[in-house]
Design an enzyme around this catalytic site. Structure first.
Site, PDB file in Angstrom:
ATOM      1  N   TYR A 155      -5.795   2.237   8.097  1.00  9.22           N
ATOM      2  CA  TYR A 155      -4.537   2.859   8.495  1.00  9.22           C
ATOM      3  C   TYR A 155      -4.735   3.721   9.742  1.00  9.22           C
ATOM      4  CZ  TYR A 155      -2.683   1.496   3.894  1.00  9.22           C
ATOM      5  OH  TYR A 155      -2.265   0.784   2.791  1.00  9.22           O
ATOM      6  N   LYS A 209      -7.114  -4.175   4.207  1.00 11.11           N
ATOM      7  CA  LYS A 209      -5.711  -3.981   3.836  1.00 11.11           C
ATOM      8  C   LYS A 209      -5.009  -3.294   4.995  1.00 11.11           C
ATOM      9  CE  LYS A 209      -2.821  -1.664   0.462  1.00 11.11           C
ATOM     10  NZ  LYS A 209      -2.692  -1.062  -0.837  1.00 11.11           N
TER      11      LYS A 209
HETATM   12  P1  FBP Z   1       2.377   0.547  -1.655  1.00  4.88           P
HETATM   13  O1  FBP Z   1       2.480  -0.945  -1.874  1.00  4.88           O
HETATM   14  O2  FBP Z   1       3.056   1.319  -2.747  1.00  4.88           O
HETATM   15  O3  FBP Z   1       2.836   0.935  -0.268  1.00  4.88           O
HETATM   16  O4  FBP Z   1       0.841   0.915  -1.749  1.00  4.88           O
HETATM   17  C1  FBP Z   1      -0.051   0.545  -0.738  1.00  4.88           C
HETATM   18  C2  FBP Z   1      -0.913   1.712  -0.323  1.00  4.88           C
HETATM   19  O5  FBP Z   1      -1.943   1.272   0.542  1.00  4.88           O
HETATM   20  C3  FBP Z   1      -1.555   2.447  -1.475  1.00  4.88           C
HETATM   21  O6  FBP Z   1      -2.739   1.850  -1.904  1.00  4.88           O
HETATM   22  C4  FBP Z   1      -1.731   3.817  -0.875  1.00  4.88           C
HETATM   23  O7  FBP Z   1      -1.685   4.836  -1.810  1.00  4.88           O
HETATM   24  C5  FBP Z   1      -0.546   3.959   0.008  1.00  4.88           C
HETATM   25  O8  FBP Z   1      -0.145   2.662   0.389  1.00  4.88           O
HETATM   26  C6  FBP Z   1      -0.860   4.827   1.192  1.00  4.88           C
HETATM   27  O9  FBP Z   1       0.143   4.694   2.146  1.00  4.88           O
HETATM   28  P2  FBP Z   1       0.475   5.854   3.186  1.00  4.88           P
HETATM   29  O10 FBP Z   1      -0.798   6.569   3.514  1.00  4.88           O
HETATM   30  O11 FBP Z   1       1.053   5.135   4.372  1.00  4.88           O
HETATM   31  O12 FBP Z   1       1.476   6.705   2.522  1.00  4.88           O
END
Ligand code: FBP
Length: 277
Positions: free
Chosen positions: A155, A186
């Site tokens: 991310y 991911k």
């Molecule tokens: P979701 O499908 O609910 O978006 O989950 C995916 C995910 O990667 C989770 O594993 C993680 O907790 C969350 O999104 C983190 O997303 P962000 O940091 O953007 O809030």
């Protein structure tokens, strides 16, 4: 969908790949949002990790991804039939600084809990990215020595990132994760299908899976799933769009038809009308 051998008494990385992937594809149930977002995502049903374990088991998900505390208390007894991914780091949303998420659980402990894979989030572009890159590199090494898979939640985020979701930024992140040793990466999908094809290429032999994001309509989510699979993604690692759904098992079935059986959303809608599921 043909069900394959599951379970956790596996020794080699290739065994874990076989357990997780079916026809080269996956549908992972993500449940680490309690730590990342706080209980705000939950209702009275899905705040209970037991409910998520039931969804994971009955929905025949490829795996459940969770923090160690959830795994040790809830991924027990017959729930061990659902392959487990243990997240090794995590941060809350409370700090407004550049994101830093450090390892709090060891690969060793994840293995003891029966994990087939470990997960780690990197905030590429944060002022602290170097610490996360170094930690993840070492985690990959250790996981691979034990025959576990390493999954990177990639991310890009922080003061050096102008556009978290630009194709170029996501492709850079994907490449970094692959070069550090990730087996699965991911990422978030920005709606650029052509761009995703490029991102998948940048991942090389590592598999790309897509996060779900906040709750969408069923049709939007089905369409997104179709698009990302067509672009070469290996599947989804999804949380809210499953466990916030009023019928998570139906949603799981529908997504599996798209991911594993190559169905189109329109075809599935027709089948739903004919009460096929
Ligand atoms: P979701 O499908 O609910 O978006 O989950 C995916 C995910 O990667 C989770 O594993 C993680 O907790 C969350 O999104 C983190 O997303 P962000 O940091 O953007 O809030």
């Amino acid at each position: 969908m043909q069900i394959k051998k599951r379970g956790v008494n596996l020794k080699k990385k290739s065994d874990r790949v076989d357990t997780l992937f079916h026809k080269g594809k996956v549908l992972i149930l993500a449940y680490d949002q309690g730590l990342e977002h706080g209980p705000t995502d939950f209702n009275l049903l899905n705040i209970d990790p037991q409910y998520i374990m039931d969804v994971g088991l009955e929905g025949r998900f490829s795996a459940i991804a969770a923090q160690a505390g959830i795994a040790e208390k809830y991924h027990v007894d017959h729930y061990k039939d659902v392959p487990l991914i243990v997240k090794l780091n995590g941060k809350t949303k409370l700090s407004k600084e550049d994101p830093l998420s450090l390892q709090h659980t060891s690969v060793d402990y994840a293995e003891k809990l029966g994990a087939i894979a470990v997960g780690y989030t990197i905030y590429l572009g944060s002022n602290h990215e170097q610490q996360m890159l170094v930690e993840f590199g070492k985690i990959c090494e250790e996981a691979h020595q034990k025959g576990l898979l390493a999954i990177c939640w990639m991310y890009p985020r922080g003061s050096n990132i102008q556009e978290e979701e630009s194709t170029e930024t996501i492709a850079y992140g994907t490449r970094v994760a692959m070069e550090l040793g990730a087996d699965i990466i991911k990422i978030k999908y920005n709606g650029d299908q052509e761009g995703l094809r490029w991102i998948v290429k940048a991942a090389g032999k590592a598999k790309v899976v897509i996060a779900g994001g906040s709750k969408k309509t069923d049709y939007e989510f089905m369409q997104m799933t179709r698009e990302v699979i067509d672009a070469g993604a290996a599947g989804l690692a999804v949380g809210r769009n499953i466990w916030q759904h009023k019928n998570p098992l139906l949603m799981a079935k529908v997504l599996k038809e798209i991911i594993f059986n190559n169905k189109k959303p329109q075809e599935i809608l027709q089948e739903l009308k004919n009460h096929k599921y």
